[in-house]
Design a protein around this motif. Structure first.
Motif, PDB file in Angstrom:
ATOM      1  N   ILE A   1     -15.463 -22.776 -21.334  1.00 29.09           N
ATOM      2  CA  ILE A   1     -16.194 -23.200 -22.648  1.00 29.09           C
ATOM      3  C   ILE A   1     -15.064 -23.792 -23.404  1.00 29.09           C
ATOM      4  O   ILE A   1     -13.896 -23.074 -24.080  1.00 29.09           O
ATOM      5  CB  ILE A   1     -16.466 -21.912 -23.188  1.00 29.09           C
ATOM      6  CG1 ILE A   1     -17.776 -21.230 -22.356  1.00 29.09           C
ATOM      7  CG2 ILE A   1     -17.316 -22.446 -24.645  1.00 29.09           C
ATOM      8  CD1 ILE A   1     -19.051 -22.185 -21.870  1.00 29.09           C
ATOM      9  N   PRO A   2     -14.821 -25.112 -23.607  1.00 29.52           N
ATOM     10  CA  PRO A   2     -13.933 -25.610 -24.622  1.00 29.52           C
ATOM     11  C   PRO A   2     -14.653 -25.293 -25.884  1.00 29.52           C
ATOM     12  O   PRO A   2     -15.671 -25.817 -26.277  1.00 29.52           O
ATOM     13  CB  PRO A   2     -13.870 -27.040 -24.184  1.00 29.52           C
ATOM     14  CG  PRO A   2     -14.408 -27.228 -22.932  1.00 29.52           C
ATOM     15  CD  PRO A   2     -15.291 -26.094 -22.875  1.00 29.52           C
ATOM     16  N   ALA A   3     -13.758 -24.647 -26.953  1.00 32.80           N
ATOM     17  CA  ALA A   3     -14.361 -24.440 -28.147  1.00 32.80           C
ATOM     18  C   ALA A   3     -13.641 -25.353 -29.174  1.00 32.80           C
ATOM     19  O   ALA A   3     -12.381 -25.236 -29.427  1.00 32.80           O
ATOM     20  CB  ALA A   3     -13.969 -23.027 -28.580  1.00 32.80           C
ATOM     21  N   GLY A   4     -14.706 -26.150 -29.818  1.00 36.39           N
ATOM     22  CA  GLY A   4     -13.914 -27.144 -30.755  1.00 36.39           C
ATOM     23  C   GLY A   4     -13.687 -26.415 -32.117  1.00 36.39           C
ATOM     24  O   GLY A   4     -14.751 -25.948 -32.511  1.00 36.39           O
ATOM     25  N   ILE A   5     -12.734 -26.917 -32.810  1.00 33.13           N
ATOM     26  CA  ILE A   5     -12.520 -26.188 -34.175  1.00 33.13           C
ATOM     27  C   ILE A   5     -12.467 -27.367 -35.187  1.00 33.13           C
ATOM     28  O   ILE A   5     -11.571 -28.438 -34.775  1.00 33.13           O
ATOM     29  CB  ILE A   5     -11.435 -25.417 -34.209  1.00 33.13           C
ATOM     30  CG1 ILE A   5     -11.525 -24.217 -33.077  1.00 33.13           C
ATOM     31  CG2 ILE A   5     -11.359 -24.497 -35.562  1.00 33.13           C
ATOM     32  CD1 ILE A   5     -10.240 -23.325 -32.666  1.00 33.13           C
ATOM     33  N   ARG A   6     -13.125 -27.112 -36.280  1.00 36.11           N
ATOM     34  CA  ARG A   6     -12.733 -27.838 -37.499  1.00 36.11           C
ATOM     35  C   ARG A   6     -12.981 -27.135 -38.739  1.00 36.11           C
ATOM     36  O   ARG A   6     -13.661 -26.095 -38.844  1.00 36.11           O
ATOM     37  CB  ARG A   6     -13.511 -29.180 -37.443  1.00 36.11           C
ATOM     38  CG  ARG A   6     -15.199 -28.942 -37.772  1.00 36.11           C
ATOM     39  CD  ARG A   6     -16.057 -30.177 -37.758  1.00 36.11           C
ATOM     40  NE  ARG A   6     -17.457 -29.764 -37.843  1.00 36.11           N
ATOM     41  CZ  ARG A   6     -18.595 -30.762 -37.786  1.00 36.11           C
ATOM     42  NH1 ARG A   6     -18.219 -31.890 -37.226  1.00 36.11           N
ATOM     43  NH2 ARG A   6     -19.731 -30.127 -37.657  1.00 36.11           N
ATOM     44  N   VAL A   7     -12.349 -27.512 -39.780  1.00 31.38           N
ATOM     45  CA  VAL A   7     -12.549 -27.015 -41.055  1.00 31.38           C
ATOM     46  C   VAL A   7     -13.356 -27.764 -42.006  1.00 31.38           C
ATOM     47  O   VAL A   7     -12.982 -28.880 -42.341  1.00 31.38           O
ATOM     48  CB  VAL A   7     -10.997 -26.714 -41.679  1.00 31.38           C
ATOM     49  CG1 VAL A   7     -11.034 -26.141 -43.073  1.00 31.38           C
ATOM     50  CG2 VAL A   7      -9.946 -25.713 -40.914  1.00 31.38           C
ATOM     51  N   ALA A   8     -14.332 -26.942 -42.288  1.00 30.55           N
ATOM     52  CA  ALA A   8     -15.415 -27.667 -43.339  1.00 30.55           C
ATOM     53  C   ALA A   8     -14.773 -27.541 -45.054  1.00 30.55           C
ATOM     54  O   ALA A   8     -15.351 -28.298 -45.772  1.00 30.55           O
ATOM     55  CB  ALA A   8     -16.808 -27.240 -43.345  1.00 30.55           C
TER      56      ALA A   8
ATOM     57  N   TYR B   1     -14.584 -22.366 -41.141  1.00 26.38           N
ATOM     58  CA  TYR B   1     -14.273 -22.940 -39.888  1.00 26.38           C
ATOM     59  C   TYR B   1     -15.914 -23.191 -39.219  1.00 26.38           C
ATOM     60  O   TYR B   1     -16.575 -22.362 -39.481  1.00 26.38           O
ATOM     61  CB  TYR B   1     -13.693 -21.898 -38.686  1.00 26.38           C
ATOM     62  CG  TYR B   1     -12.294 -21.650 -39.182  1.00 26.38           C
ATOM     63  CD1 TYR B   1     -11.112 -22.418 -38.959  1.00 26.38           C
ATOM     64  CD2 TYR B   1     -11.967 -20.363 -39.890  1.00 26.38           C
ATOM     65  CE1 TYR B   1      -9.980 -22.133 -39.502  1.00 26.38           C
ATOM     66  CE2 TYR B   1     -10.624 -20.024 -40.275  1.00 26.38           C
ATOM     67  CZ  TYR B   1      -9.773 -20.951 -40.092  1.00 26.38           C
ATOM     68  OH  TYR B   1      -8.256 -20.543 -40.309  1.00 26.38           O
ATOM     69  N   GLU B   2     -15.750 -24.456 -38.654  1.00 25.81           N
ATOM     70  CA  GLU B   2     -16.905 -24.904 -37.921  1.00 25.81           C
ATOM     71  C   GLU B   2     -16.407 -24.974 -36.148  1.00 25.81           C
ATOM     72  O   GLU B   2     -15.593 -25.423 -36.057  1.00 25.81           O
ATOM     73  CB  GLU B   2     -17.662 -25.971 -38.444  1.00 25.81           C
ATOM     74  CG  GLU B   2     -18.232 -25.791 -39.689  1.00 25.81           C
ATOM     75  CD  GLU B   2     -18.780 -27.147 -40.301  1.00 25.81           C
ATOM     76  OE1 GLU B   2     -19.459 -26.927 -41.154  1.00 25.81           O
ATOM     77  OE2 GLU B   2     -18.560 -28.293 -39.754  1.00 25.81           O
ATOM     78  N   ILE B   3     -17.120 -24.317 -35.452  1.00 21.05           N
ATOM     79  CA  ILE B   3     -17.041 -24.272 -34.032  1.00 21.05           C
ATOM     80  C   ILE B   3     -18.038 -24.726 -33.200  1.00 21.05           C
ATOM     81  O   ILE B   3     -19.432 -24.341 -33.536  1.00 21.05           O
ATOM     82  CB  ILE B   3     -16.663 -22.748 -33.665  1.00 21.05           C
ATOM     83  CG1 ILE B   3     -15.512 -22.080 -34.419  1.00 21.05           C
ATOM     84  CG2 ILE B   3     -16.159 -22.728 -32.178  1.00 21.05           C
ATOM     85  CD1 ILE B   3     -15.912 -21.311 -35.719  1.00 21.05           C
ATOM     86  N   GLY B   4     -17.819 -25.727 -32.245  1.00 21.80           N
ATOM     87  CA  GLY B   4     -18.900 -26.103 -31.456  1.00 21.80           C
ATOM     88  C   GLY B   4     -18.200 -25.426 -29.969  1.00 21.80           C
ATOM     89  O   GLY B   4     -17.157 -25.720 -29.627  1.00 21.80           O
TER      90      GLY B   4
ATOM     91  N   ALA C   1     -11.403 -18.063 -30.408  1.00 21.89           N
ATOM     92  CA  ALA C   1     -11.020 -19.551 -30.525  1.00 21.89           C
ATOM     93  C   ALA C   1     -10.068 -19.725 -31.767  1.00 21.89           C
ATOM     94  O   ALA C   1      -8.988 -20.270 -31.916  1.00 21.89           O
ATOM     95  CB  ALA C   1     -12.105 -20.669 -30.528  1.00 21.89           C
ATOM     96  N   VAL C   2     -10.615 -19.300 -32.934  1.00 16.32           N
ATOM     97  CA  VAL C   2      -9.835 -19.661 -34.137  1.00 16.32           C
ATOM     98  C   VAL C   2      -8.720 -18.566 -34.292  1.00 16.32           C
ATOM     99  O   VAL C   2      -7.568 -19.155 -34.572  1.00 16.32           O
ATOM    100  CB  VAL C   2     -10.836 -19.191 -35.602  1.00 16.32           C
ATOM    101  CG1 VAL C   2     -10.069 -19.163 -36.814  1.00 16.32           C
ATOM    102  CG2 VAL C   2     -11.783 -20.350 -35.585  1.00 16.32           C
TER     103      VAL C   2
END
Length: 146
Positions: free
Chosen positions: A83-90, A99-102, A44-45
């Motif tokens: 699987i939708p992989a959500g990405i955010r930066v912590a 990176y944080e991934i859901g 994902a990333v």
């Protein structure tokens, strides 16, 4: 499995990359094996970075090495889930990004699993850290969690 109180929701993420499970992802227990989740984080990333023009896998001078990773599991996934992989930066450091991934099962709102990994940006040849700067840093800032 981890507590539901700690589960993230789709709204907690800034970007999504779609991943499709494969028949071979299932293990003998009838669900996706835990090691596959780490592959999904990486996929994902890196897909996002490639699509945004920040990662040239074959010839880029800078690459990201994973130096830390973890995953918490809340609910099983299995083939043929999407699987939708959500990405955010912590956190954005001088040469690193956390990176944080859901990982979400199909259309579910609560994460089936979530975790993080840390990339350290290094020179492809010397493997020495290089600063995360300019347009890439600006892009990563748009993914930061509030």
């Amino acid at each position: 499995m981890a507590s539901d109180m700690e589960r993230t929701r789709r709204q907690d993420y800034r970007r999504f990359e779609r991943i499709e499970t494969r028949w071979m992802d299932n293990d003998v227990y009838g669900h996706v094996n835990n090691v596959v989740y780490y592959s999904w984080f990486d996929t994902a990333v890196n897909r996002m970075l490639v699509s945004e023009g920040f990662l040239d896998i074959a010839g880029g001078q800078t690459i990201g090495l994973v130096v830390e990773t973890s995953c918490r599991y809340f609910a099983p996934t299995a083939f043929p889930d999407v699987i939708p992989a959500g990405i955010r930066v912590a956190h954005i450091g001088t040469s690193s990004v956390r990176y944080e991934i859901g990982l979400f099962r199909n259309d579910e709102d609560a994460a089936a699993a979530q975790g993080h990994f840390v990339h350290v940006h290094v020179d492809r040849i010397t493997r020495r850290p290089v600063p995360t700067a300019g347009p890439m840093r600006e892009f990563l800032a748009t993914l930061q969690a509030s």
